[in-house]
Scaffold this motif. Structure first.
Motif, PDB file in Angstrom:
ATOM      1  N   SER A 186      11.983   4.817   9.855  1.00  0.00           N
ATOM      2  CA  SER A 186      11.692   5.752   8.995  1.00  0.00           C
ATOM      3  C   SER A 186      10.780   5.418   7.779  1.00  0.00           C
ATOM      4  CB  SER A 186      13.233   6.214   8.290  1.00  0.00           C
ATOM      5  OG  SER A 186      13.795   5.160   7.607  1.00  0.00           O
TER       6      SER A 186
ATOM      7  N   PHE B 181       8.831  -1.205  16.585  1.00  0.00           N
ATOM      8  CA  PHE B 181       7.436  -0.978  15.924  1.00  0.00           C
ATOM      9  C   PHE B 181       7.278   0.047  15.313  1.00  0.00           C
ATOM     10  CE2 PHE B 181       6.879  -2.055  20.675  1.00  0.00           C
ATOM     11  CZ  PHE B 181       5.756  -3.078  20.534  1.00  0.00           C
TER      12      PHE B 181
ATOM     13  N   PHE C 200       0.727  -1.117  -0.017  1.00  0.00           N
ATOM     14  CA  PHE C 200      -0.084   0.187  -0.085  1.00  0.00           C
ATOM     15  C   PHE C 200       1.058   1.369   0.091  1.00  0.00           C
ATOM     16  CE2 PHE C 200      -2.728  -3.350   1.167  1.00  0.00           C
ATOM     17  CZ  PHE C 200      -4.185  -2.858   0.612  1.00  0.00           C
ATOM     18  N   GLN C 201      -0.001   2.408  -0.264  1.00  0.00           N
ATOM     19  CA  GLN C 201       0.891   3.611  -0.521  1.00  0.00           C
ATOM     20  C   GLN C 201       1.686   3.996   0.762  1.00  0.00           C
ATOM     21  OE1 GLN C 201      -0.620   7.368  -1.443  1.00  0.00           O
ATOM     22  NE2 GLN C 201      -1.822   6.318  -3.219  1.00  0.00           N
ATOM     23  N   ASP C 202       1.044   4.266   1.879  1.00  0.00           N
ATOM     24  CA  ASP C 202       1.694   4.844   3.132  1.00  0.00           C
ATOM     25  C   ASP C 202       2.603   3.839   3.672  1.00  0.00           C
ATOM     26  OD1 ASP C 202       2.426   5.866   5.446  1.00  0.00           O
ATOM     27  OD2 ASP C 202       0.307   6.516   5.973  1.00  0.00           O
TER      28      ASP C 202
ATOM     29  N   TYR D 266       6.207   2.888  14.609  1.00  0.00           N
ATOM     30  CA  TYR D 266       6.500   4.366  14.644  1.00  0.00           C
ATOM     31  C   TYR D 266       7.860   4.769  15.004  1.00  0.00           C
ATOM     32  CZ  TYR D 266       6.803   3.525  19.650  1.00  0.00           C
ATOM     33  OH  TYR D 266       7.207   3.333  20.970  1.00  0.00           O
ATOM     34  N   GLN D 267       8.935   3.591  15.033  1.00  0.00           N
ATOM     35  CA  GLN D 267      10.074   3.899  15.311  1.00  0.00           C
ATOM     36  C   GLN D 267      10.952   3.568  13.995  1.00  0.00           C
ATOM     37  OE1 GLN D 267      10.329   0.835  17.962  1.00  0.00           O
ATOM     38  NE2 GLN D 267      10.619   2.002  19.826  1.00  0.00           N
TER      39      GLN D 267
ATOM     40  N   GLY E 100       1.739   3.868   7.558  1.00  0.00           N
ATOM     41  CA  GLY E 100       0.384   3.445   7.702  1.00  0.00           C
ATOM     42  C   GLY E 100      -0.334   2.192   7.307  1.00  0.00           C
ATOM     43  N   SER E 101       0.533   1.561   6.525  1.00  0.00           N
ATOM     44  CA  SER E 101       0.247   0.350   6.108  1.00  0.00           C
ATOM     45  C   SER E 101       0.548  -1.026   6.946  1.00  0.00           C
ATOM     46  CB  SER E 101       0.383  -0.080   4.745  1.00  0.00           C
ATOM     47  OG  SER E 101       1.710   0.201   4.323  1.00  0.00           O
ATOM     48  N   LEU E 102       1.440  -0.514   8.206  1.00  0.00           N
ATOM     49  CA  LEU E 102       1.909  -1.830   8.955  1.00  0.00           C
ATOM     50  C   LEU E 102       0.772  -1.385  10.342  1.00  0.00           C
ATOM     51  CD1 LEU E 102       5.670  -1.083   8.599  1.00  0.00           C
ATOM     52  CD2 LEU E 102       4.005  -2.614   7.540  1.00  0.00           C
ATOM     53  N   SER E 103       0.397  -2.559  10.913  1.00  0.00           N
ATOM     54  CA  SER E 103      -0.500  -2.391  11.968  1.00  0.00           C
ATOM     55  C   SER E 103       0.461  -1.846  13.134  1.00  0.00           C
ATOM     56  CB  SER E 103      -0.818  -3.862  12.453  1.00  0.00           C
ATOM     57  OG  SER E 103      -1.824  -3.768  13.468  1.00  0.00           O
ATOM     58  N   PRO E 104       0.079  -0.875  13.723  1.00  0.00           N
ATOM     59  CA  PRO E 104       0.817   0.024  14.450  1.00  0.00           C
ATOM     60  C   PRO E 104       1.233  -0.570  15.859  1.00  0.00           C
ATOM     61  CG  PRO E 104      -1.413   1.099  14.333  1.00  0.00           C
ATOM     62  CD  PRO E 104      -1.272  -0.059  13.797  1.00  0.00           C
ATOM     63  N   ARG E 105       0.696  -1.434  16.432  1.00  0.00           N
ATOM     64  CA  ARG E 105       0.927  -2.166  17.771  1.00  0.00           C
ATOM     65  C   ARG E 105       1.698  -3.344  17.710  1.00  0.00           C
ATOM     66  NH1 ARG E 105      -1.658   1.117  22.032  1.00  0.00           N
ATOM     67  NH2 ARG E 105      -2.360   2.655  20.926  1.00  0.00           N
ATOM     68  N   LEU E 106       2.059  -3.754  16.470  1.00  0.00           N
ATOM     69  CA  LEU E 106       2.959  -5.111  16.305  1.00  0.00           C
ATOM     70  C   LEU E 106       4.286  -4.775  15.971  1.00  0.00           C
ATOM     71  CD1 LEU E 106      -0.041  -6.241  16.010  1.00  0.00           C
ATOM     72  CD2 LEU E 106       0.565  -7.708  14.337  1.00  0.00           C
TER      73      LEU E 106
ATOM     74  N   GLN F 299      12.875   2.633   5.912  1.00  0.00           N
ATOM     75  CA  GLN F 299      12.768   1.367   6.636  1.00  0.00           C
ATOM     76  C   GLN F 299      11.308   0.612   6.480  1.00  0.00           C
ATOM     77  OE1 GLN F 299      14.368   2.899  10.167  1.00  0.00           O
ATOM     78  NE2 GLN F 299      16.281   2.633   9.554  1.00  0.00           N
TER      79      GLN F 299
END
Lengths: 308, 285, 328
Positions: free
Chosen positions: A143, A138, A86-88, A140-141, A91-97, A146
Motif C-alpha cells: 500500500s 514486491f 521521492f514523491q511517488d 506493487y504488493q 513509483g520510486s521503488l524499482s518494480p522488479r526487486l 507501506q
C-alpha cells in the motif's frame, strides 16, 4: 558550520530559468521545509543539491565541501551522508526487486561487502515498523503507506546526516500520514538527522519543520522559523498559502485571501515584484524589484509587507 | 499470498490459464518436442529414397504420403522442425540480445552516441530482407548459417529501437532517479533496474518474431537460397510440393501446415506472455 | 420540498478475481436530493471508484452486481438499456475526473472539444461557441474567445480542471459527479476550484456528488456527508453532525488525524494503525473491528447495520456502540 549551505543557486533549461538564485542553510539535526505551489522550483532545488538536476550558478556546500557540479565519482562517498526520498511512494521503488533487496541496495552500491544483508534488511524493516516477512514482497504488493516506509528504510540504511524528502506525505491517506510524520520525527530525534522537506501541504509542515522557506517562481520570498511564519508571516504570498488551508470543520471561519490567477510563465517573468500581478496588496511601488532583507533571522522579499 | 511463488512459475501459470496461451504453449511445446526427439519420432529416415513408393497418397505406412523420390513426407516434416528451430532460435535470440544491448546504450548514453546508433539502425533497416539475403547468399553461398546471419542483421534494429524507447521512458522515472541519488553505477542501473523491465517486452517481440523467421527460412529455401537439399526443411518441402501440386497435394500440406501451426502457436504464446509478464497486469487477472 | 434525485439502495458489487470474489461494495445505501451537495469521504480502498463506475455503469468486465439498485429520478440505472444509459451520461449525469492533465484530448483545441460535447444540441455552431465561451468565463478563464482556439497543453493544471468543470456543466446536468477534482492541485488552486464549483452549482441548481479524501474541502463544500470504509457506508448525515458529533469510531479518528485540525505543533500525531482488510477474504463482523480501539465481542459476532441515530438530521451510523448507548 552549517551542514548544508546553498548559496545563490541558479538553474535554467534553455531560456527558462527555473531557479533564479536560491540561498538557505540547514544546521545539523534541523528540519527545513521548502514550500510553494507547483512550478515554484522547489523540486529542482533538492535535485540540484543531490546532483540530479543541473545548476549553472551558485554554490552548494555540504559540511563545508563544494558539491555543485561535482563528478559522480566525487559524489559517491557523499551519497552515504545524503539520502533522498521521492514523491511517488511506489513509483520510486524499482518494480522488479523485492523489498529486502531494495532496502539493502545502498550497501551494495557503497561496496560494503562485509554486511549480512538479511540481517540488515530485518533491522531496517523493524526500524520503520514493518514485519520482517515484507522483505519478500514486491513494490506493487504494497500500500502507499507501506511503500513509503520502505522508502524511509532505504534512505536510513547508511545512517545519513541529511535527508532530502520530496513531498513525503504525497499519495498517503490521512490516517497513515500521521504515522509517517511520527516516524520521521522519531528517527530524526534518535539519529540526529537533518532534513529538507518539500511540500505544498502547510498542515504537514507545521508538525515537522523547524524553519521554513516559501518559494515563488524560483526564489525564496520569505523565510523564518515555522512558528513565526504561522504566527506572523509578512509576505502576502505566504498569507495566501496559509489561508488556503482548509479545516475539517464546517463552521470554521476561513478568512481567505484570494489569490488572483495562476503563477505566471517562467518565460515571461513579470517586471518588478514578480508576485505583483497576483498580489491583493500590491501598490504602485511594487514595480521596483524587491530585495531580500533579513531582520532577526526572518528573511523577506517584499515591498508591501503585512503586519500582524 | 502469491509472492511465495517465483516469478517464472507465475508466468507459466498465467499462460496456462489463458485458453489461447495454453493452445500456443501446446503447439510450441510439440514443435520443440519434435525437434529434440525427431530421430525417434520419425518413422523413416527422412532422406532415404524409395523409388517404388513415389508420390503416394496418405496411408497407414505414410501418414502424409511420399515425395517424388519416395521419401516419407511425415518424417521430413518432423525433421524439418529441427531446421526451423535451428534457424529461428539463434537468429531471433541473437538479434534480441544484441538489439537489447545497443538499444539500452543508445537510450541511456550521451546524445551523440544515440544519434550514431540510430543512424546505423535506420541504415540496416532500410535493406529489404529478401534482397539483402539474396546479396549475402550470392557472396557466401546458401547455408543454414547464412540464413541465421541475414535474419539477425535485419532484425537487430527492431529490437534495438524498442529497447531504446523503453530505456528512454524509464530513464526519468522516479525509481531510476532514486538509484542515481544513491550513487548506483551505470551498469547497475542498466543491468539491475532497467533490464528486467525491458526484457519482458523484447521476449514477447521475439516470441512473435519466431514464426516470421520460420516463414522466412521456408521462403528462402523455397527460392533455393536457404538450406541445401537433401536436408528436410519446411520450405524445401513446400518448394517440391509446389512443383508437384498437380500430382499430389500432400507435399504442400506437409510443408505448409507446420509453418501455419508454428506461426499461430508462437503468436498465441507471445501475446499471452505479453499480458502475463507485467506483474501489475498479472495482479489484475 | 426536497426531491430525491439519486438513490443508492442496498447496492452490493463484487469483482470476480482469481482469488475469489472481491466484495468491493456491500449494502451501500444513501440518497442525493435535487440541488444538494453530498460529499463522499473515504481513503484508498473504500470503494469510491467502484461506486462511481456503478452509477455511470462504466464497470470493468469482471464486475458483478449482486443486489440493490441505483435509482436516478426513480429509474433503476442497473437495468435500463445501454442506449438509454448512454443518453443519460454527459447530459443528465456528468463527471469531472481527478487528473486534469489527462481529461482532455491533446490534439483538439478546447473550442473543438467544447463544440463536440454539444452534439446533442440543435443550436448553430456560432451559438455553441458562444455558449462555450460563456461557460469558460463562468469558471474564471479570462479572454475565453481567444482561449477557445488553444490546445490543452497551453493551459495550466488548475485551468484545465476548471475547463473540465465548465464542460461537465455545459449540458446543465441534474447530477455532477466530482471524483477528487482537487487532489492533483495546489491548495491555492483548490480554493479557486471550490469557489467556482459552488457558485455554478447554485446558479444551475444541479446536485453534486463530491468524492474526496480531503476532509477540509468536504466540510467546506458539502451539505451532507457519507463516510465509506472498505466498501461499506459506516456513517452518513448532515455535515455538521458528521464533523461535530461523529458516531462511528472511524469517522471520529479520521477527523482527529487531519493535521488541519491540530493547531499547535504536535510531538506525536494521531493515526489509525493497521491496514484496510482484504476484501476478497472478509473478516467476520464489523469491517473496522481490527483497527478499532473500542471493539467489543459483539463486533466480531456480527456486522453492525447502518442505523438511524437522529431522525431529523438523517444521521446514521453502523456501529454497535450506538446500539449499546441507545439500549442503556
Amino acid at each position: 558550520m552549517s551542514l548544508l549551505q546553498v548559496q545563490d543557486l541558479k538553474t535554467s533549461y534553455g531560456k527558462v530559468n527555473v531557479l533564479a538564485g536560491v540561498s538557505f542553510q540547514v544546521e545539523p539535526g534541523e528540519t527545513y521545509a521548502l514550500v510553494g505551489e507547483s512550478g515554484s522550483g522547489k523540486t529542482t532545488v533538492i535535485r540540484a543539491i543531490a546532483g540530479l538536476a543541473p545548476a549553472q550558478h551558485g554554490s552548494v556546500k555540504f559540511n563545508g565541501m563544494e558539491i555543485r557540479g561535482a563528478s559522480e565519482r566525487k559524489l559517491r562517498p557523499l551519497r552515504k551522508d545524503i539520502a533522498m526520498m521521492f514523491q511517488d511512494p511506489v513509483g520510486s521503488l524499482s518494480p522488479r526487486l523485492t523489498v529486502g533487496r531494495l532496502i539493502t541496495e545502498p550497501y551494495k552500491i557503497q561496496g560494503m561487502k562485509d554486511r549480512d544483508l538479511n540481517l540488515e534488511a530485518k533491522r531496517l524493516l523493524e526500524m520503520v515498523n514493518l514485519p520482517s516477512h515484507f522483505a519478500d514482497r514486491f513494490p506493487y504488493q504494497l500500500s502507499g503507506g507501506q511503500a513509503r516506509r520502505v522508502g524511509v528504510a532505504r534512505a536510513l540504511a547508511l545512517e545519513p546526516k541529511l535527508i532530502l524528502a520530496d513531498e513525503p506525505t504525497a499519495g498517503l491517506d490521512v490516517s497513515v500520514q500521521g504515522e509517517l510524520l511520527n516516524l520521521l520525527n522519531d528517527l530524526r530525534e534518535r539519529l540526529g538527522l537533518a532534513m529538507v522537506i518539500i511540500t505544498h501541504n502547510l498542515n504537514v509542515v507545521r508538525h515537522v519543520a523547524d524553519r521554513m522557506g516559501i518559494m515563488y517562481l524560483g526564489r525564496l520570498v520569505e523565510e523564518g522559523t515555522t512558528e513565526e511564519i504561522f504566527r506572523a508571516s509578512r509576505h502576502p504570498y505566504t498569507r495566501c498559502l496559509l489561508s488556503a488551508n482548509s479545516e475539517p470543520d464546517p463552521d470554521a471561519r476561513l478568512e481567505r485571501i484570494a489569490l488572483k490567477g495562476e503563477p505566471p510563465s517562467l518565460l515571461t517573468r513579470p517586471h518588478g515584484c514578480e508576485f505583483r500581478e497576483r498580489c491583493p496588496f500590491a501598490h504602485s511601488g511594487c514595480e521596483r524589484v524587491p530585495v531580500w532583507e533579513v531582520e532577526n533571522g526572518h528573511g523577506l522579499r517584499c515591498l508591501a509587507p503585512l503586519t500582524s | 499470498m502469491t509472492n511465495s511463488r517465483s516469478e517464472l512459475t507465475q508466468i507459466v501459470v498465467g499462460i496456462v490459464r489463458d485458453p489461447l496461451g495454453l493452445v500456443g504453449l501446446l503447439i510450441v511445446g510439440s514443435i520443440v518436442f519434435c525437434a529434440i526427439f525427431a530421430a525417434w519420432i520419425a518413422p523413416y529416415d527422412p532422406v532415404a529414397m524409395n523409388i517404388q513408393a513415389r508420390l503416394e497418397g496418405p496411408s497407414l505406412a505414410h501418414p502424409l504420403g511420399t515425395d517424388q523420390l519416395g521419401r516419407d513426407t511425415f518424417s521430413r516434416v518432423i525433421m524439418g522442425s529441427q531446421v526451423a528451430l535451428k534457424v529461428a532460435l539463434p537468429a531471433v535470440f541473437g538479434a534480441m540480445f544484441i538489439g537489447l544491448a545497443l538499444g539500452m546504450i543508445a537510450g541511456y548514453g550521451p546524445k551523440w552516441l544515440d544519434n550514431l546508433l540510430m543512424l546505423l539502425f535506420d541504415t540496416l533497416r532500410s535493406f529489404p530482407t529478401v534482397m539483402f539475403a539474396l546479396a549475402v547468399v550470392a557472396l557466401v553461398g546458401p547455408s543454414l548459417q547464412t540464413v541465421v546471419l541475414v535474419v539477425m542483421a535485419t532484425s537487430i534494429p527492431t529490437y534495438a529501437r524498442v529497447a531504446r524507447t523503453q530505456t528512454l521512458s524509464l530513464r526519468n522515472s522516479e525509481f531510476i532517479l532514486a538509484e542515481r541519488a544513491m550513487g548506483a553505477s551505470v551498469f547497475r542501473i542498466l543491468g539491475v533496474h532497467m533490464l528486467p523491465n525491458i526484457i519482458g517486452v523484447l521476449a514477447v517481440l521475439a516470441a512473435m518474431d519466431i514464426p516470421t523467421v520460420i516463414a522466412l527460412e521456408a521462403g528462402l529455401s523455397f527460392l533455393g537460397l536457404g538450406v541445401k537439399p537433401p536436408t528436410p526443411s519446411w520450405g524445401a518441402l513446400l518448394k517440391d510440393g509446389y512443383a508437384l501440386i498437380r500430382q499430389t497435394p500432400w507435399l504442400v500440406v506437409g510443408g505448409g501446415l507446420p509453418v501455419i501451426l508454428a506461426t499461430l502457436g508462437f503468436t498465441f504464446f507471445g501475446e499471452t506472455m505479453r499480458d502475463v509478464v507485467d506483474p501489475k497486469l498479472r495482479k489484475q487477472r | 420540498m426536497t426531491e430525491v434525485l439519486l438513490e443508492i439502495d442496498n447496492l452490493s458489487v463484487d469483482y470476480e478475481t482469481g482469488r475469489g470474489d472481491l466484495k468491493a461494495l456491500r449494502n451501500i445505501s444513501f440518497s442525493l436530493n435535487k440541488g444538494e451537495i453530498v460529499g463522499i469521504v473515504g481513503e484508498s480502498g473504500c470503494g469510491k471508484s467502484t461506486l462511481i463506475s456503478s452509477i455511470l455503469r462504466l464497470t470493468a468486465p469482471n464486475t458483478r452486481f449482486r443486489e440493490g439498485e441505483v435509482r436516478f429520478k426513480g429509474r433503476n440505472l442497473l437495468n435500463i438499456s445501454e442506449q438509454d444509459m448512454r443518453s443519460l451520461r454527459g447530459s443528465d449525469i456528468s463527471i469531472v475526473f481527478q487528473d486534469p492533465m489527462q481529461t482532455h484530448n491533446p490534439v483538439l483545441t478546447i473550442g473543438r472539444q467544447m463544440l463536440d460535447i454539444q452534439h446533442r444540441s440543435s443550436a448553430t455552431k456560432a451559438e455553441k461557441l458562444h455558449r462555450a465561451a460563456e461557460m469558460l468565463s463562468a469558471v474564471g478563464i479570462p479572454d475565453p474567445q481567444a482561449r477557445l482556439k488553444q490546445f490543452p497543453h497551453e493551459f495550466s493544471g488548475g485551468m484545465r480542471q476548471r475547463i473540465a468543470i465548465a464542460m461537465a456543466l455545459m449540458s446543465e446536468p441534474d447530477l455532477l459527479i466530482a471524483d477528487e477534482p482537487t487532489t492533483a492541485l495546489d491548495a491555492t488552486l483548490e480554493v479557486q476550484i471550490i469557489e467556482h464549483l459552488r457558485s455554478l452549482q447554485q446558479d444551475m441548481n444541479c446536485a453534486v456528488l463530491f468524492i474526496s479524501h480531503h476532509l477540509g474541502v468536504i466540510a467546506e463544500l458539502c451539505d451532507r456527508v457519507v463516510v465509506m470504509y472498505a466498501g461499506a457506508v459506516v456513517e452518513s448525515g448532515d455535515v455538521r453532525e458528521i464533523f461535530g458529533n461523529p458516531k462511528h469510531p472511524y469517522t471520529r479518528r479520521l477527523i482527529d488525524c487531519d493535521p488541519g485540525h491540530i493547531k499547535e505543533r504536535a510531538r506525536v500525531l494521531p493515526t489509525i494503525p493497521g491496514e484496510v482488510p482484504d476484501l476478497a477474504n472478509l473478516p467476520k463482523g464489523c469491517i473496522f473491528r481490527e483497527r478499532c480501539d473500542q471493539a467489543m465481542p459483539r463486533c466480531t459476532a456480527s456486522v453492525p447495520p447502518l442505523q438511524t441515530i437522529a431522525e431529523i438530521t438523517g444521521h446514521r451510523a453502523a456501529c454497535w456502540l450506538n446500539h449499546e448507548e441507545m439500549a442503556s
